[in-house]
Design a protein around this motif. Structure first.
Motif, PDB file in Angstrom:
ATOM      1  N   PHE A 183       2.128 -10.411   0.968  1.00  0.00           N
ATOM      2  CA  PHE A 183       3.174 -10.778   0.002  1.00  0.00           C
ATOM      3  C   PHE A 183       4.543 -10.767   0.681  1.00  0.00           C
ATOM      4  O   PHE A 183       5.546 -10.443   0.077  1.00  0.00           O
ATOM      5  CB  PHE A 183       3.175  -9.803  -1.179  1.00  0.00           C
ATOM      6  CG  PHE A 183       1.873  -9.784  -1.928  1.00  0.00           C
ATOM      7  CD1 PHE A 183       1.502 -10.845  -2.739  1.00  0.00           C
ATOM      8  CD2 PHE A 183       1.022  -8.691  -1.808  1.00  0.00           C
ATOM      9  CE1 PHE A 183       0.304 -10.815  -3.409  1.00  0.00           C
ATOM     10  CE2 PHE A 183      -0.173  -8.669  -2.494  1.00  0.00           C
ATOM     11  CZ  PHE A 183      -0.536  -9.729  -3.296  1.00  0.00           C
ATOM     12  N   GLY A 184       4.594 -11.116   1.952  1.00  0.00           N
ATOM     13  CA  GLY A 184       5.854 -11.085   2.704  1.00  0.00           C
ATOM     14  C   GLY A 184       6.847 -12.109   2.200  1.00  0.00           C
ATOM     15  O   GLY A 184       6.615 -12.854   1.245  1.00  0.00           O
ATOM     16  N   ALA A 189       2.377 -14.589   6.859  1.00  0.00           N
ATOM     17  CA  ALA A 189       1.929 -13.224   7.116  1.00  0.00           C
ATOM     18  C   ALA A 189       1.355 -13.136   8.519  1.00  0.00           C
ATOM     19  O   ALA A 189       0.678 -14.053   8.984  1.00  0.00           O
ATOM     20  CB  ALA A 189       0.880 -12.820   6.090  1.00  0.00           C
ATOM     21  N   ALA A 190       1.655 -12.014   9.198  1.00  0.00           N
ATOM     22  CA  ALA A 190       1.141 -11.814  10.546  1.00  0.00           C
ATOM     23  C   ALA A 190      -0.337 -11.451  10.486  1.00  0.00           C
ATOM     24  O   ALA A 190      -0.761 -10.632   9.672  1.00  0.00           O
ATOM     25  CB  ALA A 190       1.937 -10.708  11.237  1.00  0.00           C
ATOM     26  N   VAL A 191      -1.124 -12.075  11.377  1.00  0.00           N
ATOM     27  CA  VAL A 191      -2.568 -11.838  11.423  1.00  0.00           C
ATOM     28  C   VAL A 191      -2.913 -11.257  12.777  1.00  0.00           C
ATOM     29  O   VAL A 191      -2.509 -11.794  13.817  1.00  0.00           O
ATOM     30  CB  VAL A 191      -3.360 -13.134  11.185  1.00  0.00           C
ATOM     31  CG1 VAL A 191      -4.860 -12.854  11.289  1.00  0.00           C
ATOM     32  CG2 VAL A 191      -3.009 -13.723   9.826  1.00  0.00           C
ATOM     33  N   LEU A 220      -5.856  -0.416  10.770  1.00  0.00           N
ATOM     34  CA  LEU A 220      -6.721  -0.830   9.659  1.00  0.00           C
ATOM     35  C   LEU A 220      -6.252  -0.207   8.351  1.00  0.00           C
ATOM     36  O   LEU A 220      -6.209  -0.883   7.308  1.00  0.00           O
ATOM     37  CB  LEU A 220      -8.161  -0.416   9.966  1.00  0.00           C
ATOM     38  CG  LEU A 220      -9.227  -0.820   8.942  1.00  0.00           C
ATOM     39  CD1 LEU A 220      -9.281  -2.338   8.799  1.00  0.00           C
ATOM     40  CD2 LEU A 220     -10.599  -0.283   9.354  1.00  0.00           C
ATOM     41  N   ALA A 221      -5.869   1.068   8.382  1.00  0.00           N
ATOM     42  CA  ALA A 221      -5.386   1.740   7.171  1.00  0.00           C
ATOM     43  C   ALA A 221      -4.077   1.113   6.696  1.00  0.00           C
ATOM     44  O   ALA A 221      -3.862   0.922   5.483  1.00  0.00           O
ATOM     45  CB  ALA A 221      -5.205   3.228   7.446  1.00  0.00           C
ATOM     46  N   HIS A 226      -0.954  -2.102   2.824  1.00  0.00           N
ATOM     47  CA  HIS A 226       0.184  -3.003   2.689  1.00  0.00           C
ATOM     48  C   HIS A 226      -0.140  -4.473   2.882  1.00  0.00           C
ATOM     49  O   HIS A 226       0.741  -5.309   2.796  1.00  0.00           O
ATOM     50  CB  HIS A 226       1.269  -2.592   3.706  1.00  0.00           C
ATOM     51  CG  HIS A 226       1.711  -1.180   3.568  1.00  0.00           C
ATOM     52  ND1 HIS A 226       2.502  -0.732   2.519  1.00  0.00           N
ATOM     53  CD2 HIS A 226       1.465  -0.100   4.345  1.00  0.00           C
ATOM     54  CE1 HIS A 226       2.728   0.574   2.662  1.00  0.00           C
ATOM     55  NE2 HIS A 226       2.107   0.984   3.770  1.00  0.00           N
ATOM     56  N   GLY A 227      -1.353  -4.745   3.144  1.00  0.00           N
ATOM     57  CA  GLY A 227      -1.712  -6.147   3.364  1.00  0.00           C
ATOM     58  C   GLY A 227      -3.159  -6.419   2.930  1.00  0.00           C
ATOM     59  O   GLY A 227      -3.569  -6.077   1.825  1.00  0.00           O
ATOM     60  N   ARG A 228      -3.922  -6.952   3.858  1.00  0.00           N
ATOM     61  CA  ARG A 228      -5.299  -7.315   3.507  1.00  0.00           C
ATOM     62  C   ARG A 228      -6.142  -7.281   4.781  1.00  0.00           C
ATOM     63  O   ARG A 228      -5.663  -7.543   5.885  1.00  0.00           O
ATOM     64  CB  ARG A 228      -5.315  -8.727   2.917  1.00  0.00           C
ATOM     65  CG  ARG A 228      -6.684  -9.200   2.460  1.00  0.00           C
ATOM     66  CD  ARG A 228      -6.592 -10.622   1.962  1.00  0.00           C
ATOM     67  NE  ARG A 228      -7.918 -11.153   1.627  1.00  0.00           N
ATOM     68  CZ  ARG A 228      -8.182 -12.430   1.445  1.00  0.00           C
ATOM     69  NH1 ARG A 228      -7.197 -13.330   1.573  1.00  0.00           N
ATOM     70  NH2 ARG A 228      -9.381 -12.836   1.152  1.00  0.00           N
TER      71      ARG A 228
END
Length: 234
Positions: A183-184, A189-191, A220-221, A226-228
């Motif tokens: 939701f940036g 979004a950075a991958v 990973l946490a 905060h992301g996916r």
């Protein structure tokens, strides 16, 4: 009074002999032909009996040789045990409902301790690829596979599942992609992809427990909070 004897047999004697032996009335040429035919039949029967005897001897010899070879193999490899064997190749995730099972004797020394001795339930699932002729073990099926351990230098982490995640089974190797902030703001979004593959340890309706490198747990946490996390099946 003297009698004179002539050589040969008198006619009355020959007639009496022919009466007692009717075949003597048959012409000699015909009797000779019949005798030759009878001799040929006897010879043919003798050949047939000899051939049958030879075949019986060969069959008995083969059976004895096979039995001796079987005993020799058993003595060489020790005791045998009847196990469940596949009759065709199967792929990971394939159900067992359409599998044709075989049960074969295998040397105990070459059979895994968790080899299946009975045909598994029809509603089970394979968790690894197997080939025709392989002995099925408990670790190959979802219902009987022992709980996997994360392994040295690795940690067990739970990852939520959603409809985008492909069907997983225990033992699958997956790649993890971390989306830092889905939701940036204005930018994409950075991958980030984790360097080492993760291994599926457990599966339930809502989450999958994965074995990941200890150094990847923090990232990973953070992505989970905060992301996916995107899971890609190898």
């Amino acid at each position: 009074m003297s009698r004179t004897f002539t050589r040969g047999v008198s006619r009355p004697a020959r007639v009496i002999r022919r009466v007692r032996q009717p075949w003597r009335w048959v012409p000699f040429a015909l009797r000779l032909r019949v005798a030759r035919l009878r001799n040929a039949i006897l010879q043919r029967r003798l050949v047939q009996h000899t051939a049958r005897l030879a075949i019986a001897v060969v069959v008995i010899g083969l059976v004895l040789a096979a039995s001796e070879r079987s005993r020799s193999i058993q003595e060489r490899w020790g005791d045998t045990i009847e196990v469940v064997v596949l009759d065709r190749n199967v792929r990971r995730g394939e159900p067992t409902v359409e599998i044709e099972w075989r049960r074969e004797l295998r040397p105990v020394a070459f059979v895994a301790a968790d080899a299946l001795l009975a045909v598994p339930d029809a509603d089970d699932v394979f968790i690894r690829d197997l080939h025709s002729g392989d002995v099925v073990t408990q670790r190959d099926l979802r219902s009987t596979s022992p709980a996997l351990e994360p392994g040295e230098g690795r940690r067990a982490v739970g990852v939520p599942l959603d409809p985008s995640v492909p069907p997983l089974v225990v033992g699958d190797r997956v790649d993890l992609f971390l989306i830092a902030d889905v939701f940036g703001g204005a930018g994409d979004a950075a991958v980030e992809q984790l360097d080492s593959a993760a291994v599926v340890l457990e599966i339930d309706a809502d989450a999958a427990t994965l074995s990941v490198a200890a150094t990847d747990v923090e990232a990973l946490a953070h992505a989970a909070l905060h992301g996916r996390v995107v899971i890609a099946l190898r």
